[in-house]
Motif scaffolding. Sequence first.
Motif, PDB file in Angstrom:
ATOM      1  N   ARG A  55      27.370 -17.446  25.850  1.00 50.01           N
ATOM      2  CA  ARG A  55      26.811 -18.755  26.136  1.00 50.01           C
ATOM      3  C   ARG A  55      25.466 -18.919  25.433  1.00 50.01           C
ATOM      4  N   THR A  60      23.666 -21.679  29.383  1.00 49.29           N
ATOM      5  CA  THR A  60      23.393 -20.811  30.529  1.00 49.29           C
ATOM      6  C   THR A  60      22.517 -21.532  31.536  1.00 49.29           C
ATOM      7  N   ARG A  63      24.450 -24.132  33.454  1.00 46.60           N
ATOM      8  CA  ARG A  63      25.289 -23.509  34.484  1.00 46.60           C
ATOM      9  C   ARG A  63      24.449 -23.104  35.693  1.00 46.60           C
TER      10      ARG A  63
END
Length: 216
Positions: A55, A60, A63
Amino acid sequence: MKSSRLFPAAFALAFAATLSLGSVQAQESGPRRPGAVPNLDREENPALPAPAPSRSPAATLDRLFERLAAAKTAEEAKGIARLIQRRWARSGSDTADLLMSRAQEAMQAKELDLAIELLDRIISIEPNWAEAWNQRANALFLAGDPIRSMYDIGEALKREPRHYGAMMGLGTILRQQGDDKRAMVAYRKALEIYPQFEAIKDAVEALKMEVDGRDA
């Protein structure tokens, strides 16, 4: 209305949402997991499956914010928030990171003029680093300059619109200025991003009766 002497403490609480940047450093990658195939081996045997793409830092962070919004408990949310703050703490410049460490030490020692001077230099080096603007906003507020502090909060939010600490700082200044309605807007935006943040919950509850009751 509470005494204005309470607001510096509340503002400091808002910025407690961000870690001490001087203590946050990039971690070196750990040892390769057992059984992992080095790239060189794969070049020798192209039939091996390609490794899954990693990622990007932005992905990241996205998320992590999703997880923060979905966290069920305050403790779970705090752990996720710490990971977000570690990413906010990385400027990409060793010089800027070192200066930030010194600026934070100066703020802790209440040497606010020095802290602001160091943060000025950091922003000149890394003008797109949201946390540099956020920390200078903190220093300026503590130095008694809420107008310039609000400007820096705006600059921080341009670069990281999800910065819940900056939003709470903005709400605290607006409340100090008597603009409870806009303060509530700022607090509620922060709460949308970090629903388990107890300091924001408390700020919303403190204003809810007055603002919502007045609008009813």
